[in-house]
Scaffold this active site. Sequence first.
Site, PDB file in Angstrom:
ATOM      1  N   CYS A   1       0.955  -0.849  -0.768  1.00 30.01           N
ATOM      2  CA  CYS A   1      -0.075   0.182   0.484  1.00 30.01           C
ATOM      3  C   CYS A   1       0.883   1.526   0.179  1.00 30.01           C
ATOM      4  O   CYS A   1       1.624   1.398   1.120  1.00 30.01           O
ATOM      5  CB  CYS A   1      -0.834  -0.224   1.222  1.00 30.01           C
ATOM      6  SG  CYS A   1      -1.956   1.795   0.853  1.00 30.01           S
TER       7      CYS A   1
ATOM      8  N   MET B   1      -4.256   5.120  -5.513  1.00 36.44           N
ATOM      9  CA  MET B   1      -3.784   4.201  -4.695  1.00 36.44           C
ATOM     10  C   MET B   1      -2.624   4.773  -4.420  1.00 36.44           C
ATOM     11  O   MET B   1      -1.789   4.642  -5.751  1.00 36.44           O
ATOM     12  CB  MET B   1      -3.515   2.651  -5.000  1.00 36.44           C
ATOM     13  CG  MET B   1      -5.136   2.020  -4.803  1.00 36.44           C
ATOM     14  SD  MET B   1      -6.499   2.703  -6.071  1.00 36.44           S
ATOM     15  CE  MET B   1      -5.739   1.505  -7.414  1.00 36.44           C
TER      16      MET B   1
END
Length: 395
Positions: A104, A317
């Site tokens: 992430c 993201m």
Amino acid sequence: MSNAPQIRIPATYLRGGTSKGVFFRLQDLPEPCQVPGAARDKLFMRIIGSPDPYSAHIDGMGGATSSTSKCVILSASSQPDHDVDYLYGQVSIDSAFVDWSGNCGNLSTGAGAFAIHAGLVDQSRIPENGVCAVRIWQANIQKTIIAHVPITNGQVQETGDFELDGVTFPAAEIVLEFLDPSDEGEQGGSMFPTGNLVDELDVPGIGTFKATMITAGIPTVFVNAEDIGYQGTELREDINSDPVQLARFEQIRIAGALRMGLISTPEDAIKRQHTPKIAFVSPPKSYKASSGKEVNAGDFDLLVRALSMGKLHHAMMGTCAVAIGTAAAIPGTLVNLAAGGGERTAVTFGHPSGALRVGAEAQQVAGEWQVTKAIMSRSARILMEGWVRVPADTF
């Protein structure tokens, strides 16, 4: 009949970029959960509140979105010349599954800040005032990230005037460097696992689309917005309220995963929900962001919308931003062409919450494209710290 008591585990609830997650030091986890396996997965699912047939995460720390269903483990680094090892788990909302297949990028920001907060960075490396370069080993993808964390009076500075579209309040800027971000593991050493900058991707029952499939930052399948019937200005409700279209995106994602060699059969995709990402691109157009703010076409180079865990992301993201920046730097990819083509070392793209700038340094060596680093700015802030509680029989 006796019921198991609750146990408490030291934890920190932290925002990193446009995501939130529950952060742990490895040594603070219950002993069975200090190693990979079923016990750790069960613990993280219970902490987040998954699987949840109501898709609400009422009985957990999750927020029922891909951006808020995350857990992070940090520990003193096992690698030379690194401060910490950072391991990331994406918890599925509606199924009993934790995906460990990728990073992430947003929570990478939090990893740098939390490493200092948690005492995992050698005190001699932390200035009284200035910037601490936290050297992070991203254990999921075996890559190095450097987080440049501002320090005031020996502590992480969290407040500031850096504004990030998709985050309500300003905070202190943290610059992230993703070193050598192309994935050379599963895909056999090529940033473009098919060997092409653009492919014709056949999606059974759906159609054939031009696609750029890249493994920088996170494996990502890029298609043109107009080829799939979109403008590139869509917001979450335009996509996420349409189950037929979401199913179509999943079929495109599965076809891309097969072509990239990430899965062997379509059925494998259910256990690899986090990667690859599916994104669609378009040349600049003015639009109104989800906050109501007007975003001018002249302020960015292209439009990008990306899906995460089966839903359109509310912003972007971080790892997908790395893929966008890298693909934009390579002439001929769909991302580069949507941005106007040519050579570039940085790109600003419009997403549902606004715009984001990301830089990348790419070069061709012996006929293969390589990227040395990608750079972007995010912010991080501790929201709560203390303990999370779960029933003792969770794992």
